[in-house]
Design a protein around this motif. Structure first.
Motif, short mmCIF file in Angstrom:
data_model
loop_
_atom_site.label_atom_id
_atom_site.label_comp_id
_atom_site.label_asym_id
_atom_site.label_seq_id
_atom_site.Cartn_x
_atom_site.Cartn_y
_atom_site.Cartn_z
N GLY A 1 12.39 4.13 -6.38
CA GLY A 1 11.87 5.46 -6.08
C GLY A 1 11.84 5.68 -4.58
O GLY A 1 12.42 4.89 -3.81
N ALA A 2 11.16 6.72 -4.15
CA ALA A 2 11.20 7.08 -2.74
C ALA A 2 10.61 5.98 -1.85
O ALA A 2 11.23 5.58 -0.84
CB ALA A 2 10.46 8.40 -2.52
N ILE A 3 9.44 5.46 -2.20
CA ILE A 3 8.81 4.44 -1.35
C ILE A 3 9.58 3.13 -1.42
O ILE A 3 9.84 2.49 -0.39
CB ILE A 3 7.34 4.24 -1.76
N SER B 1 16.72 -14.98 -10.25
CA SER B 1 16.15 -16.21 -9.71
C SER B 1 14.93 -15.85 -8.87
O SER B 1 14.81 -14.71 -8.39
CB SER B 1 17.18 -16.96 -8.86
N PRO B 2 14.01 -16.79 -8.68
CA PRO B 2 12.77 -16.47 -7.98
C PRO B 2 13.00 -16.07 -6.53
O PRO B 2 13.89 -16.59 -5.84
CB PRO B 2 11.97 -17.77 -8.07
N VAL B 3 12.18 -15.12 -6.06
CA VAL B 3 12.18 -14.70 -4.67
C VAL B 3 10.87 -15.12 -4.03
O VAL B 3 9.91 -15.49 -4.71
CB VAL B 3 12.38 -13.17 -4.55
N SER B 4 10.84 -15.05 -2.70
CA SER B 4 9.61 -15.40 -1.99
C SER B 4 8.55 -14.32 -2.13
O SER B 4 7.35 -14.62 -2.27
CB SER B 4 9.91 -15.63 -0.50
N VAL B 5 9.01 -13.06 -2.06
CA VAL B 5 8.08 -11.92 -2.07
C VAL B 5 8.65 -10.84 -2.98
O VAL B 5 9.84 -10.50 -2.89
CB VAL B 5 7.90 -11.33 -0.65
N LEU B 6 7.82 -10.31 -3.85
CA LEU B 6 8.22 -9.22 -4.73
C LEU B 6 7.32 -8.02 -4.47
O LEU B 6 6.11 -8.06 -4.74
CB LEU B 6 8.10 -9.65 -6.20
N PHE B 7 7.90 -6.96 -3.90
CA PHE B 7 7.17 -5.70 -3.74
C PHE B 7 7.30 -4.91 -5.04
O PHE B 7 8.41 -4.67 -5.52
CB PHE B 7 7.74 -4.87 -2.60
N LEU B 8 6.19 -4.52 -5.60
CA LEU B 8 6.16 -3.77 -6.85
C LEU B 8 5.96 -2.30 -6.52
O LEU B 8 4.88 -1.87 -6.12
CB LEU B 8 5.03 -4.30 -7.73
N CYS B 9 7.04 -1.51 -6.67
CA CYS B 9 7.04 -0.11 -6.24
C CYS B 9 7.37 0.81 -7.41
O CYS B 9 8.25 1.68 -7.30
CB CYS B 9 8.03 0.10 -5.11
N VAL B 10 6.69 0.63 -8.53
CA VAL B 10 6.87 1.50 -9.69
C VAL B 10 5.52 2.09 -10.06
O VAL B 10 4.47 1.54 -9.72
CB VAL B 10 7.49 0.75 -10.89
N GLN C 1 -1.51 -15.13 -6.75
CA GLN C 1 -0.20 -14.81 -6.18
C GLN C 1 -0.13 -13.37 -5.66
O GLN C 1 0.89 -12.96 -5.09
CB GLN C 1 0.90 -15.02 -7.22
N ILE C 2 -1.19 -12.61 -5.80
CA ILE C 2 -1.18 -11.21 -5.38
C ILE C 2 -1.58 -11.09 -3.91
O ILE C 2 -2.56 -11.69 -3.47
CB ILE C 2 -2.14 -10.38 -6.24
N VAL C 3 -0.79 -10.33 -3.17
CA VAL C 3 -1.13 -9.95 -1.80
C VAL C 3 -1.59 -8.49 -1.84
O VAL C 3 -0.86 -7.62 -2.29
CB VAL C 3 0.08 -10.09 -0.85
N GLY C 4 -2.79 -8.23 -1.39
CA GLY C 4 -3.29 -6.87 -1.39
C GLY C 4 -2.55 -6.01 -0.38
O GLY C 4 -2.21 -6.47 0.72
N ALA C 5 -2.26 -4.78 -0.76
CA ALA C 5 -1.51 -3.89 0.13
C ALA C 5 -1.92 -2.45 -0.09
O ALA C 5 -2.29 -2.06 -1.20
CB ALA C 5 -0.01 -4.04 -0.09
N VAL C 6 -1.84 -1.68 0.97
CA VAL C 6 -2.05 -0.23 0.92
C VAL C 6 -0.98 0.41 1.78
O VAL C 6 -0.79 0.01 2.93
CB VAL C 6 -3.44 0.17 1.45
N THR C 7 -0.25 1.36 1.22
CA THR C 7 0.77 2.05 2.00
C THR C 7 0.32 3.47 2.35
O THR C 7 -0.20 4.19 1.50
CB THR C 7 2.11 2.11 1.27
N MET C 8 0.52 3.83 3.61
CA MET C 8 0.33 5.20 4.05
C MET C 8 1.69 5.85 4.33
O MET C 8 1.77 6.88 4.99
CB MET C 8 -0.54 5.23 5.31
N MET C 9 2.77 5.20 3.85
CA MET C 9 4.09 5.77 3.97
C MET C 9 4.23 6.93 2.99
O MET C 9 3.73 6.86 1.86
CB MET C 9 5.15 4.70 3.69
N THR C 10 4.88 7.98 3.40
CA THR C 10 5.17 9.09 2.51
C THR C 10 6.67 9.33 2.50
O THR C 10 7.34 9.21 3.53
CB THR C 10 4.45 10.38 2.93
N ALA C 11 7.20 9.67 1.35
CA ALA C 11 8.64 9.88 1.22
C ALA C 11 8.92 10.72 -0.01
O ALA C 11 8.13 10.74 -0.96
CB ALA C 11 9.38 8.54 1.14
N GLY C 12 10.04 11.39 0.01
CA GLY C 12 10.47 12.19 -1.14
C GLY C 12 11.98 12.24 -1.18
O GLY C 12 12.67 11.82 -0.24
N PHE C 13 12.50 12.75 -2.29
CA PHE C 13 13.95 12.82 -2.48
C PHE C 13 14.48 14.21 -2.19
O PHE C 13 13.85 15.22 -2.55
CB PHE C 13 14.31 12.46 -3.93
#
Length: 324
Positions: free
Chosen positions: A12-14, A67-76, A134-146
């Motif tokens: 998606g956009a982010i 295969s396993p990665v070091s970091v997985l960003f979940l953006c859904v 295994q969870i890293v807490g995150a907050v995004t203030m990024m905004t984006a659109g298509f």
């Protein structure tokens, strides 16, 4: 220090914006996409336009991790999280750090309820899929659109906060370095939960209201009735956050922040206009659930949800429909 292998789950956009910035900075990053979006990125590259100008980024893109990665960003979005994780379990190893960039209350965010937040994880499936440590807490203030041609557009500086989900928890130093190199301003928080509450206050005050009124963020700020209502919604989240031990103040600066955001159409407004289901569970239903557990009244939030159900009944799940 070896550079981490990074996967972005969700184009998606982010997710696309994050993947493009990391790839352009030389990170080892793979984007997970599906269907027409996958085909478009393979054919045209990842097209973005932000404050650095327009460009097309070439990067690895796949339908599923193998295969396993070091970091997985979940953006859904919330309803798609479980299926997305199950389809990419091969990418999650015992040392993979999972960074959920999700709206509102995340599934791992619970206090003393004795169970996960049911609005976002009704049967605890996400808790079972993803070990909390295994969870890293995150907050995004990024905004984006298509744009119609699939270009991702972002008109404000990129900002992300990373931090432990528990006080004095482990810090993702290598990941922070990758994000900074990609031109993403980073808040290396000591504890992520207060920032989750602050972002929730912004989301809860604007996303559902924009879907109801059809207004951009700047239009909400400029309309006295909408601005008053948004401020009242933010104040309810402030009271709720304080009840859970995390006092925040968002409402005082809300109008100025919305004005600065300009003609930004929230993701919920875009979903409303496209006839898609509204992502109310983490932004409205979860706060109402948490409020009920602490005896906190949220009449403005409940009224807004009722108004949305009246105007967009096929796109709005009732809070009473959440499993208990």
């Amino acid at each position: 220090m070896l550079r981490p292998s990074i996967a972005i789950l969700g184009a998606g956009a982010i997710g696309s914006l994050l993947a493009a910035r990391l790839a352009a900075a030389g990170s080892d990053v793979t984007l997970v996409a599906r269907g027409p979006r996958l085909a478009q990125i393979r054919a045209e590259g990842l097209k973005i336009r932000d404050l650095d100008g327009p460009r097309a980024i070439t990067l690895p893109v796949t339908e599923a991790l193998r295969s396993p990665v070091s970091v997985l960003f979940l953006c859904v979005k919330g309803p798609a999280i479980e299926a997305a994780l199950r389809g990419n379990l091969d990418g999650i190893g015992p040392d993979t750090r999972i960074v959920p960039l999700v709206n509102g209350i995340p599934w791992w965010f619970f206090d003393d309820l004795g169970h996960p937040v049911r609005a976002v994880d009704p049967d605890g499936a996400l808790f079972r899929l993803v070990p909390f440590q295994q969870i890293v807490g995150a907050v995004t203030m990024m905004t984006a659109g298509f744009e119609p041609d699939g270009t991702v557009v972002s008109t404000i500086p990129h900002f992300l906060a990373l931090g432990p989900t528990i006080p004095d928890g482990p810090r993702p130093v290598d990941l922070a370095d990758e994000l900074t190199a990609a031109g993403i301003a980073l808040d290396r928080a000591d504890y992520i939960r207060p920032l989750v509450w602050e972002k929730l206050a912004l989301n809860a005050a604007t996303n559902p209201l924009s879907a109801l009124t059809g207004q951009t963020l700047a239009q909400i700020a400029a309309d006295p009735a909408s601005c008053t209502r948004a401020t009242a919604l933010a104040r309810e989240i402030e009271v709720l956050s304080a009840a859970y031990g995390n006092p925040i103040v968002v409402s005082d600066s809300l109008a100025a922040r919305l004005t600065k955001a300009g003609a930004f159409r929230t993701s919920m407004l875009q979903d409303a206009e496209a006839g898609r289901a509204l992502e109310l569970a983490p932004i409205t239903h979860a706060p109402l659930e948490l409020a009920g557990a602490r005896g906190v009244a949220m009449p403005e939030t409940a009224r807004l949800l009722a108004d949305l159900q009246a105007v967009r009944p096929t796109q709005t799940l009732s809070f009473q429909d959440i499993p208990s």
